[in-house]
Design a protein around this motif. Structure first.
Motif, PDB file in Angstrom:
ATOM      1  N   SER A  82       6.867   2.712  -2.517  1.00 23.77           N
ATOM      2  CA  SER A  82       7.091   2.411  -1.089  1.00 23.77           C
ATOM      3  C   SER A  82       7.354   3.744  -0.399  1.00 23.77           C
ATOM      4  O   SER A  82       7.913   4.668  -0.995  1.00 23.77           O
ATOM      5  N   LYS A  83       6.876   3.796   0.825  1.00 19.62           N
ATOM      6  CA  LYS A  83       6.954   5.088   1.536  1.00 19.62           C
ATOM      7  C   LYS A  83       7.164   4.816   3.013  1.00 19.62           C
ATOM      8  O   LYS A  83       6.635   3.839   3.551  1.00 19.62           O
ATOM      9  N   GLN A  84       7.948   5.666   3.623  1.00 17.81           N
ATOM     10  CA  GLN A  84       8.171   5.516   5.067  1.00 17.81           C
ATOM     11  C   GLN A  84       7.051   6.256   5.814  1.00 17.81           C
ATOM     12  O   GLN A  84       6.684   7.383   5.463  1.00 17.81           O
ATOM     13  N   PHE A  85       6.484   5.552   6.786  1.00 15.28           N
ATOM     14  CA  PHE A  85       5.508   6.176   7.686  1.00 15.28           C
ATOM     15  C   PHE A  85       6.058   5.968   9.089  1.00 15.28           C
ATOM     16  O   PHE A  85       6.042   4.850   9.600  1.00 15.28           O
ATOM     17  N   GLY A  86       6.614   7.029   9.693  1.00 19.72           N
ATOM     18  CA  GLY A  86       7.252   6.851  11.003  1.00 19.72           C
ATOM     19  C   GLY A  86       8.391   5.851  10.860  1.00 19.72           C
ATOM     20  O   GLY A  86       9.180   5.942   9.909  1.00 19.72           O
ATOM     21  N   ALA A  87       8.419   4.860  11.728  1.00 17.91           N
ATOM     22  CA  ALA A  87       9.509   3.864  11.680  1.00 17.91           C
ATOM     23  C   ALA A  87       9.234   2.766  10.650  1.00 17.91           C
ATOM     24  O   ALA A  87      10.109   1.975  10.311  1.00 17.91           O
ATOM     25  N   ASP A  88       7.977   2.706  10.144  1.00 17.93           N
ATOM     26  CA  ASP A  88       7.578   1.613   9.244  1.00 17.93           C
ATOM     27  C   ASP A  88       7.780   1.989   7.773  1.00 17.93           C
ATOM     28  O   ASP A  88       7.713   3.175   7.417  1.00 17.93           O
ATOM     29  N   THR A  89       7.949   0.977   6.945  1.00 13.12           N
ATOM     30  CA  THR A  89       7.972   1.185   5.497  1.00 13.12           C
ATOM     31  C   THR A  89       6.783   0.443   4.900  1.00 13.12           C
ATOM     32  O   THR A  89       6.571  -0.730   5.216  1.00 13.12           O
ATOM     33  N   VAL A  90       6.015   1.149   4.100  1.00 15.05           N
ATOM     34  CA  VAL A  90       4.828   0.553   3.474  1.00 15.05           C
ATOM     35  C   VAL A  90       5.122   0.328   1.997  1.00 15.05           C
ATOM     36  O   VAL A  90       5.554   1.243   1.288  1.00 15.05           O
ATOM     37  N   PHE A  91       4.949  -0.918   1.563  1.00 18.49           N
ATOM     38  CA  PHE A  91       5.164  -1.287   0.160  1.00 18.49           C
ATOM     39  C   PHE A  91       3.810  -1.443  -0.529  1.00 18.49           C
ATOM     40  O   PHE A  91       2.906  -2.092   0.010  1.00 18.49           O
ATOM     41  N   ILE A  92       3.689  -0.851  -1.702  1.00 14.31           N
ATOM     42  CA  ILE A  92       2.482  -1.031  -2.529  1.00 14.31           C
ATOM     43  C   ILE A  92       2.921  -1.753  -3.799  1.00 14.31           C
ATOM     44  O   ILE A  92       3.826  -1.291  -4.513  1.00 14.31           O
ATOM     45  N   CYS A  93       2.310  -2.920  -4.019  1.00 13.03           N
ATOM     46  CA  CYS A  93       2.683  -3.711  -5.199  1.00 13.03           C
ATOM     47  C   CYS A  93       1.435  -4.063  -6.008  1.00 13.03           C
ATOM     48  O   CYS A  93       0.385  -4.364  -5.439  1.00 13.03           O
ATOM     49  N   ASP A  94       1.593  -4.033  -7.307  1.00 18.08           N
ATOM     50  CA  ASP A  94       0.540  -4.588  -8.178  1.00 18.08           C
ATOM     51  C   ASP A  94       0.720  -6.106  -8.179  1.00 18.08           C
ATOM     52  O   ASP A  94       1.843  -6.599  -8.087  1.00 18.08           O
ATOM     53  N   VAL A  95      -0.399  -6.828  -8.276  1.00 16.51           N
ATOM     54  CA  VAL A  95      -0.341  -8.290  -8.198  1.00 16.51           C
ATOM     55  C   VAL A  95      -1.041  -8.903  -9.407  1.00 16.51           C
ATOM     56  O   VAL A  95      -2.025  -8.350  -9.896  1.00 16.51           O
TER      57      VAL A  95
END
Ligand SMILES: NC(=O)c1ccc[n+]([C@@H]2O[C@H](COP(=O)([O-])OP(=O)(O)OC[C@H]3O[C@@H](n4cnc5c(N)ncnc54)[C@H](O)[C@@H]3O)[C@@H](O)[C@H]2O)c1
Ligand SMILES: Nc1nc(=O)c(N)c(NC[C@H](O)[C@H](O)[C@H](O)COP(=O)(O)O)[nH]1
Length: 223
Positions: free
Chosen positions: A207-220
């Protein structure tokens, strides 16, 4: 073949406002990430509801318009051919800044004047969808057939709500979930993507912050 499901949501799991009003949830930085992801994908898929509601371009334009040969192909899940002949994805193709869109319809769909008009506008029609009583059946064989026909290796499914909910309650379809979480609350009249029924297993990858947003990367999947 890799199938990525990606969307932007509020803190209360909404992806749009009242009656589907399009809301810009992503900040500039996370939207730039989404466009970079588009550049790494062969096909950008949305449902016909998103096409009609948002009239998206589904091309890579941030930080600048990518060269045509680097652009992904817009793919619309549109079993009832609702795509307007003047949709932005068709205009982009005619202007040479987007690839010829593909419209996915049912196997054996009968041709109609609308389909002929869409084909005349450059849209490629591919009958690959099957239906069960609870709606479109999602499984990887749909993507295997599309890959066999068009050679795509990485799919980026961007929504909308029906598509997201049906994929979040399907097993063995999505490989990665990339969710942009925007620090905002939309409330009960927003468009939620919360589903009932069984859900695939997800495992946090990054997970990484981009500006005010947080982006989650998950394996499914069955991990
Ligand atoms: N925030 C985001 O990341 C994001 C992304 C895309 C769309 N949206 C929002 O989502 C909303 C549109 O969502 P929606 O649900 O109306 O449309 P949708 O884009 O999910 O398309 C639904 C249509 O696609 C077809 N379809 C696709 N998968 C199907 C399935 N499994 N079963 C049955 N039909 C299927 C059917 O024709 C159905 O009517 C808009 O408000 C848009 O702004 C938000
Ligand atoms: N990442 C992301 N953040 C948002 O805040 C938002 N509303 C969308 N919505 C996804 C939708 O499917 C279309 O991608 C948008 O409508 C933008 O369309 P374009 O950029 O023109 O392709 N997607």
């Amino acid at each position: 073949m890799e199938i990525i499901l990606t969307y932007a949501q509020s803190l209360d799991a909404c992806i749009a406002g009242k009656e589907g009003k399009q809301i810009r949830l992503s900040c500039d930085e996370s939207m730039a990430m989404t466009h970079s992801l588009r550049l790494l994908s062969d096909a950008i898929i949305v449902g016909s509801g998103t096409l009609l509601n948002d009239n998206p371009g589904l091309n890579a334009r941030i930080p600048s318009l990518a060269a045509l040969e680097d652009q992904p192909t817009p793919v619309i899940i549109d079993p009832h051919f609702k795509c307007p002949v003047n949709a932005k994805i068709i205009e982009n193709y005619k202007r040479g800044i987007g690839r010829a869109p593909i419209l996915l319809t049912f196997e054996g769909a009968k041709s109609t004047q609308k389909l002929l008009d869409l084909e005349k506008s450059g849209v490629r029609i591919f009958g690959v969808l099957t239906c069960s009583d609870e709606g479109l059946r999602w499984d990887r064989s749909i993507f295997d057939k599309i890959t066999k026909e068009f050679g795509f290796k990485r799919y980026m499914i961007e929504g909308g709500a029906t598509v997201i909910r049906s994929l979040l309650s399907s097993k063995n379809v999505v490989d990665k979930l990339i969710v942009t979480v925007s620090p905002t609350l939309i409330g009960s009249d927003g468009v939620s993507i919360i589903t009932d029924g069984d859900r695939p297993v997800v495992r946090h990858r990054a997970s990484k912050q981009f500006g005010a947003d947080t982006v989650f990367i998950c394996d499914v999947g069955e991990l």
